[in-house]
Design a protein around this motif. Structure first.
Motif, PDB file in Angstrom:
ATOM      1  N   UNK A 537      24.832  -3.502 -30.112  1.00 56.22           N
ATOM      2  CA  UNK A 537      23.870  -4.352 -30.787  1.00 56.22           C
ATOM      3  C   UNK A 537      23.036  -3.500 -31.750  1.00 56.22           C
ATOM      4  N   UNK A 538      23.012  -3.898 -33.024  1.00 51.48           N
ATOM      5  CA  UNK A 538      22.350  -3.096 -34.058  1.00 51.48           C
ATOM      6  C   UNK A 538      20.866  -2.880 -33.753  1.00 51.48           C
ATOM      7  N   UNK A 539      20.153  -3.974 -33.444  1.00 53.22           N
ATOM      8  CA  UNK A 539      18.712  -3.864 -33.182  1.00 53.22           C
ATOM      9  C   UNK A 539      18.448  -2.931 -32.008  1.00 53.22           C
ATOM     10  N   UNK A 540      19.309  -3.034 -30.972  1.00 54.43           N
ATOM     11  CA  UNK A 540      19.133  -2.202 -29.786  1.00 54.43           C
ATOM     12  C   UNK A 540      19.196  -0.720 -30.167  1.00 54.43           C
ATOM     13  N   UNK A 541      20.205  -0.356 -30.939  1.00 58.15           N
ATOM     14  CA  UNK A 541      20.389   1.053 -31.267  1.00 58.15           C
ATOM     15  C   UNK A 541      19.292   1.568 -32.200  1.00 58.15           C
ATOM     16  N   UNK A 542      18.816   0.732 -33.100  1.00 64.63           N
ATOM     17  CA  UNK A 542      17.720   1.156 -33.968  1.00 64.63           C
ATOM     18  C   UNK A 542      16.444   1.395 -33.157  1.00 64.63           C
ATOM     19  N   UNK A 543      16.188   0.525 -32.185  1.00 69.42           N
ATOM     20  CA  UNK A 543      15.025   0.710 -31.314  1.00 69.42           C
ATOM     21  C   UNK A 543      15.203   1.965 -30.463  1.00 69.42           C
ATOM     22  N   UNK A 544      16.446   2.212 -30.006  1.00 69.80           N
ATOM     23  CA  UNK A 544      16.743   3.418 -29.236  1.00 69.80           C
ATOM     24  C   UNK A 544      16.402   4.682 -30.026  1.00 69.80           C
ATOM     25  N   UNK A 545      16.739   4.683 -31.313  1.00 68.61           N
ATOM     26  CA  UNK A 545      16.437   5.840 -32.157  1.00 68.61           C
ATOM     27  C   UNK A 545      14.923   6.047 -32.275  1.00 68.61           C
ATOM     28  N   UNK A 546      14.170   4.945 -32.479  1.00 63.89           N
ATOM     29  CA  UNK A 546      12.702   5.035 -32.552  1.00 63.89           C
ATOM     30  C   UNK A 546      12.144   5.538 -31.221  1.00 63.89           C
ATOM     31  N   UNK A 547      12.713   5.035 -30.126  1.00 65.16           N
ATOM     32  CA  UNK A 547      12.279   5.445 -28.788  1.00 65.16           C
ATOM     33  C   UNK A 547      12.467   6.958 -28.607  1.00 65.16           C
ATOM     34  N   UNK A 548      13.600   7.473 -29.048  1.00 62.82           N
ATOM     35  CA  UNK A 548      13.873   8.897 -28.903  1.00 62.82           C
ATOM     36  C   UNK A 548      12.855   9.733 -29.688  1.00 62.82           C
ATOM     37  N   UNK A 549      12.490   9.276 -30.898  1.00 58.17           N
ATOM     38  CA  UNK A 549      11.514  10.001 -31.702  1.00 58.17           C
ATOM     39  C   UNK A 549      10.157  10.062 -30.997  1.00 58.17           C
ATOM     40  N   UNK A 550       9.745   8.935 -30.390  1.00 64.90           N
ATOM     41  CA  UNK A 550       8.457   8.903 -29.687  1.00 64.90           C
ATOM     42  C   UNK A 550       8.503   9.815 -28.459  1.00 64.90           C
TER      43      UNK A 550
END
Length: 580
Positions: A537-550
């Motif tokens: 899921x595109x939205x899921x993976x984009x949120x995952x990337x933001x989560x990793x940065x935080x």
């Protein structure tokens, strides 16, 4: 279903568990996580066959509990000429044949009572695994895993990844009360990994799954067992929530620990002053003050907060090179390469790798990736050209190709050119292995520990080109992240076969995709889009990337003991997790 109470177990060379306790209830899907070599597979062995092991504590298992098992090391039986349908339905077919034989005997036998008893037992066993609908059940599971097209194929014609899924389906359809799987995701390509996720989520029974796969961990489980430092942490909920709770706990404990350290340091300074004054003046009162302050310090030391459970040492993986490569220099050229086994797997393959390129090769299981990488390493194929100035190091997914199980770790590293025991101890300890293991046989190590040894050996070669075949397989998540950092910092060229989306996205420059028997180059942007469109899921993976940065920002804040900033960031992280 299972209750473990104060269980302890040791090998002669090390302790594995110390008074661990947990419960597993009916219907739970439990992920069993922890560092490589920590004892996860041993604990599974104890659960499956407790009579074989001498352990302290209690292990209670429901007396009627039937256990199914999928091993991480299963291999295809090339000699068994049986179709996929017959392999999966082996138990169904056997019971069906038994029932038919009993019915045939009833027509002529005078001992009807005995046959009726046998008939009822067979019928009960048949019903317990849904025998009346077994063909429909097999078809449903094959469809779920996108393997229905292989139903009439011979088992030995399957790829390794396809066979692993077939094993999972077979065990699920045998309807065990508890199904245990030990790293079922190893070597699965993206499509098969997604199929495994679907199979796990569709299963109605209880699951205990050893895995380090971040995609499965985020999508499949409602209970976490985390084994570290001889202790078990038990969490009812999603892996993503468990990680967040650990991070919050780490912030709180580290803040308290820092305050405690400061208080201890203050009291140590004060105690030194009191001792100095007491030595200058023999007054009894000053001696009493010294003793009183010493007792305060002693109590503080006793109450010192231990390192948080999350504070696990990340291995120091690093790849050095003898020379810094010129960026635009071509070090590997593949020109019109073809590969044929029973059928043509690859033809007219062309690509080149420059001296600092980090490149992933991806494609379905069984398309020739491993053979191509081996042939590059061996450098005996006319279609493969390697610059004469470079040195190559190779990690194999088949660990026995680069490690000798009968060697000790010391033997292996002396053979690889290490000069002293101290050099070997220093190397393996930085890779997360205890230096006391130096005389341990390699055959006794876990899959993850063997891969860490391969990586440690490679680090000593100072190669200009690294060829890595599924390097993240069997590695725990801490080691996977350390490997990503090592790849990012490596100054040479790297060609890696991988099905780990996170490792590819976090550390590669571009991707070579096997399609229609050839290889095409694609950018990371297009690769991400392909993964979004086909698997995730595109939205899921984009949120995952933001989560990793935080999460990275929180770790940096904790290194600086900036606890207020870490708390603000954890609130930001919590909002992202809610979106997931």
């Amino acid at each position: 279903m299972i209750k473990v109470d104060n269980l302890s177990y040791s090998f002669p060379q090390k302790d594995l568990f110390n008074n661990i306790s947990f419960e597993l209830e009916y219907g739970q899907h439990c992920a069993f996580i922890g560092q490589s070599g920590i004892g996860k597979s041993t604990l599974i062995d104890i659960i499956m066959n407790p009579e074989r092991y001498m352990f302290d504590g209690k292990l209670e298992i429901d007396t009627n509990c039937r256990i199914g098992y999928v091993s991480q090391f299963s291999e295809l039986d090339k000699t068994k000429e049986i179709t996929v349908f017959e392999y999966i339905g082996e138990k169904f077919i056997k019971l069906q044949n038994e029932i038919n034989i009993i019915c045939a005997k009833m027509e002529t036998s005078s001992d009807i009572d005995t046959l009726l008893e046998e008939y009822q037992q067979a019928i009960d066993a048949f019903d317990a695994i849904g025998g009346d609908n077994f063909e429909s059940l097999i078809n449903k599971k094959l469809n779920l895993a996108n393997l229905n097209k292989h139903k009439d194929k011979l088992v030995f014609e399957l790829s390794g990844g396809e066979f692993k899924l077939i094993q999972v389906i077979k065990e699920m359809l045998n309807n065990p009360d508890l199904m245990i799987m030990d790293e079922p995701d190893v070597f699965l390509d993206f499509e098969n990994l997604n199929a495994l996720k679907n199979l796990i989520n569709s299963h109605k029974g209880t699951l205990l799954v050893v895995t380090h796969n971040r995609y499965l961990l985020n999508h499949c489980f409602n209970k976490i067992l985390h084994l570290e430092n001889m202790e078990v942490q038990e969490f009812n909920g999603r892996y993503i929530d468990y990680n967040f709770e650990l991070l919050q706990t780490k912030i709180e404990l580290q803040e308290l620990a820092t305050a405690y350290d400061e208080e201890i340091q203050r009291n140590e300074i004060l105690l030194e002053k009191l001792r100095f004054n007491a030595n200058q003046d023999a007054e009894a009162a000053k001696g009493k003050s010294v003793n009183a302050r010493a007792k305060i310090l002693e109590r503080l030391e006793e109450r010192r907060i231990k390192a948080p459970f999350l504070a696990i040492k990340e291995p120091d993986i690093h790849f050095d090179t003898d020379d810094v490569n010129e960026e635009d220099k071509v070090v590997l050229n593949v020109d019109n390469y073809s590969l044929t086994f029973k059928d043509i797997l690859l033809e007219n393959v062309n690509f080149e790798i420059k001296s600092t390129d980090k490149v992933a090769i991806i494609g379905p299981n069984g398309t020739g990736k491993t053979t191509l990488l081996k042939e590059i390493f061996e450098n005996k194929n006319d279609a493969i050209g390697i610059n004469g100035d470079v040195k190559i190091a190779y990690l194999s997914q088949i660990q026995g190709e680069t490690l000798n199980d009968s060697n000790t770790i010391a033997d292996e590293f002396f053979d690889a050119g290490f000069k002293s025991y101290d050099d070997i101890k220093s190397c393996i300890s930085s890779y997360g292995l205890d230096e006391d293991m130096i005389n341990q046989k390699i055959g006794s190590l876990s899959g993850g520990e063997k891969n860490m040894l391969q990586l440690a050996k490679i680090s000593g070669k100072k190669a200009n080109i690294l060829l890595l075949d599924e390097p993240t397989s069997h590695l725990d998540t801490y080691s996977q992240i350390a490997l990503e950092k090592a790849i990012e910092n490596y100054k040479g060229a790297l060609l890696m076969i991988s099905h780990d989306y996170y490792t590819i996205v976090n550390s590669m420059d571009y991707v070579l995709i096997i399609e229609d028997k050839t290889i095409r180059k694609t950018s990371m942007r297009k690769f991400r889009k392909m993964i979004y469109d086909n698997y995730f899921d595109k939205d899921y993976l984009e949120i995952e990337q933001k989560k990793k940065l935080v999460e990275t920002k929180i770790e940096l804040a904790l290194k600086d003991n900036d606890f207020e900033h870490a708390k603000i960031l954890s609130e930001e992280l919590e909002k992202l997790i809610k979106l997931l």
